[in-house]
Each structure stands twice: as C-alpha cells, then as structure tokens.
Design an enzyme around this catalytic site. Sequence first.
Site, mmCIF file in Angstrom:
data_model
loop_
_atom_site.group_PDB
_atom_site.id
_atom_site.type_symbol
_atom_site.label_atom_id
_atom_site.label_comp_id
_atom_site.label_asym_id
_atom_site.label_seq_id
_atom_site.Cartn_x
_atom_site.Cartn_y
_atom_site.Cartn_z
ATOM 1 N N ARG A 43 13.730 -9.303 8.740
ATOM 2 C CA ARG A 43 13.321 -7.909 8.562
ATOM 3 C C ARG A 43 13.594 -7.069 9.812
ATOM 4 O O ARG A 43 13.960 -5.894 9.713
ATOM 5 C CB ARG A 43 11.838 -7.853 8.199
ATOM 6 C CG ARG A 43 11.568 -8.414 6.807
ATOM 7 C CD ARG A 43 10.133 -8.196 6.438
ATOM 8 N NE ARG A 43 9.803 -8.769 5.144
ATOM 9 C CZ ARG A 43 8.602 -8.697 4.605
ATOM 10 N NH1 ARG A 43 7.630 -8.077 5.233
ATOM 11 N NH2 ARG A 43 8.358 -9.236 3.437
ATOM 12 N N ASP A 152 -2.908 3.319 2.687
ATOM 13 C CA ASP A 152 -2.173 2.122 3.100
ATOM 14 C C ASP A 152 -1.785 2.317 4.560
ATOM 15 O O ASP A 152 -1.764 3.450 5.063
ATOM 16 C CB ASP A 152 -0.900 1.949 2.238
ATOM 17 C CG ASP A 152 -0.375 0.524 2.266
ATOM 18 O OD1 ASP A 152 -0.575 -0.208 1.274
ATOM 19 O OD2 ASP A 152 0.235 0.128 3.283
HETATM 20 C C1 LIG Z 1 0.687 -6.948 -1.477
HETATM 21 S S1 LIG Z 1 0.355 -5.248 -1.303
HETATM 22 C C2 LIG Z 1 -0.964 -5.027 -2.490
HETATM 23 C C3 LIG Z 1 -0.812 -3.746 -3.264
HETATM 24 C C4 LIG Z 1 -1.859 -3.529 -4.361
HETATM 25 N N1 LIG Z 1 -3.194 -3.449 -3.828
HETATM 26 C C5 LIG Z 1 -1.779 -4.604 -5.424
HETATM 27 O O1 LIG Z 1 -2.667 -5.434 -5.511
HETATM 28 O O2 LIG Z 1 -0.797 -4.596 -6.181
HETATM 29 C C6 LIG Z 1 -0.533 -5.228 0.262
HETATM 30 C C7 LIG Z 1 -0.585 -3.861 0.929
HETATM 31 O O3 LIG Z 1 -1.537 -3.905 2.004
HETATM 32 C C8 LIG Z 1 -1.078 -3.064 3.046
HETATM 33 N N2 LIG Z 1 -1.760 -3.418 4.310
HETATM 34 C C9 LIG Z 1 -1.580 -4.512 5.087
HETATM 35 N N3 LIG Z 1 -2.369 -4.458 6.172
HETATM 36 C C10 LIG Z 1 -3.086 -3.309 6.075
HETATM 37 C C11 LIG Z 1 -4.076 -2.688 6.899
HETATM 38 N N4 LIG Z 1 -4.487 -3.236 8.057
HETATM 39 N N5 LIG Z 1 -4.592 -1.506 6.489
HETATM 40 C C12 LIG Z 1 -4.176 -0.924 5.331
HETATM 41 N N6 LIG Z 1 -3.240 -1.466 4.516
HETATM 42 C C13 LIG Z 1 -2.703 -2.631 4.887
HETATM 43 C C14 LIG Z 1 0.427 -3.315 3.058
HETATM 44 O O4 LIG Z 1 1.141 -2.280 3.689
HETATM 45 C C15 LIG Z 1 0.735 -3.443 1.553
HETATM 46 O O5 LIG Z 1 1.188 -2.226 1.011
#
Ligand SMILES: C[S@@+](CC[C@H](N)C(=O)[O-])C[C@H]1O[C@@H](n2cnc3c(N)ncnc32)[C@H](O)[C@@H]1O
Length: 282
Positions: A43, A152
């Site tokens: 990445r 996010d």
């Molecule tokens: C796998 S996705 C899940 C999306 C959705 N909630 C779902 O279940 O389909 C995880 C998301 O968490 C976000 N994320 C990771 N660490 C985070 C943080 N410290 N604060 C806010 N968002 C975060 C990532 O950018 C990503 O978009």
Amino acid sequence: MTVDNAIFDQELSAKNFTMLRSFIEKSCGIKLADTKKSMVEGRLRKRIRALGMSGYKEYLDYVMALENGAAEQLHLIDVITTNKTEFFRENNHFESMTNQILPLLADKGFGSLQQLKLWSCASSTGEEPYTMAMVMAEFFGIRGNFAVYATDINTAVLETGRKAIYTEEKAQSIPFDLKKKYMLRSVERADKLVRFRPEIRSKVKFARNNLKENKYVVPEKIDIAFCRNVIIYFDTPTQEMILNKICSYIRPGGYLFLGHSESVHGMTLPLKTFSPTIYIRT
Ligand SMILES: C[S@@+](CC[C@H](N)C(=O)[O-])C[C@H]1O[C@@H](n2cnc3c(N)ncnc32)[C@H](O)[C@@H]1O
C-alpha cells in the site's frame, strides 16, 4: 519511457516497520500484526511513487517530520485502514431495527416529535449510514425526524460517502424497491452508476472523527450507534476505552450495535445485552 522500479526491489526494514506500527497504533489504535508487513509495503509503494520519492526510508523520514508530517500522516492513515463494507451488511441488525427497536422508539414519540439521532462511527464509504437512512425512511417516511451522523478516520472514504455515487454492482445488495425509491441512475447509462437522491443525502452528515481521540465530533444523546467491524483492529484495552467513550455519547436507553465477530466479553461498560451484538446503554 523509463519506469523506476527501484521501490519494487526494496523491503521495509524491520526497524522502520516497528516505527510505523507504533505510530499507527498510537494515532488511531490500529494494531498491525507481523503478518501485515507485506500488505503495508504494497500500500505504501503506491503512495511513495505518487510522491516521487526514492523509497520507504525517505517517505518515513518525511511523514514523521514535524513540519510537513501532519498532512501526510492523514494520507498514511488513509492508506493503512481497511475499508471493506457493503449495503445491508449483517442484515439481521437492520431487521432488528425495523421489527423491534424502531417500534419501541416510535411509541415514545421519537422520529416524529423528537428527533432520532443515529451514528455510524466507522462509516467507511457510506454503505452503512445510507442503509441506516433507508431503513429509517422506510419506517418513518423520508420526512421523518431523524439524522444519521457518519464518521470515519479516513478522509478519502468520507469523500466517497459525501458524493453518494456507487456502481450498480455495489448497489446490488439494496432491495430493488428501495433502489427505485431512493436512488437515481446516471444519465450516461454506460457508466453503470447510481446516486442517492438528495432527500436521503440530506439525512446523512459525514465528518472525520478519530475514535482514539478524547473528544468526538458527534452530538451527545445519540439514540442508535453502529460501531461495526472496527474494534477488531484494536487491542482489548483500546477496545474497552473506545467503547466506553462511544457509550458516553449514547443516551441511557439508547442502542449500540457491534459487528458479528466483535464482543464486549470481559469489559466493564455501561451496557446490557438486548440481543447478541446489540446492547442497551444503561
Ligand atoms: C472494515 S470498515 C467497517 C465499515 C462498516 N462499519 C461496516 O461494518 O461495513 C472499518 C472502518 O473503520 C475505520 N477506522 C479505523 N480506525 C479508526 C479510528 N481510529 N477512528 C475512526 N475510524 C476508524 C476505517 O477507516 C474503516 O473505514
């Protein structure tokens, strides 16, 4: 044209991977296992080439420097986070909302006299908060008194969410009647794109929020919070700390949804179980 392939021959040194890992964990809570090294290399490579840099070392010196570092750190976080999501993911959550939770709230005047505040705290590209908005619109009508806050850490996914444009393929998991009601097709049919109608878009508000930080950008007294498929990236003490903070934004009697593979087992939280992976704030 000569293509500089030097970066493809390099490896991220163990020392630099350790430094990067501790930066990521400290700034956003994400724990990168040893096995993620090649994923991280892949990445970062793209980003390093876009910046025209010579390799990982130059990039890391740049990103960790106090002067230019801050802006690039946002990019670094964008590159590292995993954003997999889909419309109506773990659909039994939305069925529980429609069949059990919303009727209880509607009886108390929520959604009409009183605004219902929903929050998708790791919204990714918007599929989750727009699904929540469609479920709400189906129950209360598009003029229902509700708002969906979508947050996010990743700035790029928030931009996609704000645009509200998806490929027809992505939109396949939306039931046909809802697609017809809440989405518009691109005039250029060949593009195979669909977009949420303004009425739905206006219900969902996107903002950057880092769950690891002390203060969150959402209003207090949230009625329904979705925190799905994000705490899996954190270690247990961080999960407990973040879930406690999220709970402080949910009103007593409000609901918290976790992802199906996530659990609050062994944690001290102001929650009681409503059904598996759905909790009520005490
Ligand atoms: C796998 S996705 C899940 C999306 C959705 N909630 C779902 O279940 O389909 C995880 C998301 O968490 C976000 N994320 C990771 N660490 C985070 C943080 N410290 N604060 C806010 N968002 C975060 C990532 O950018 C990503 O978009």
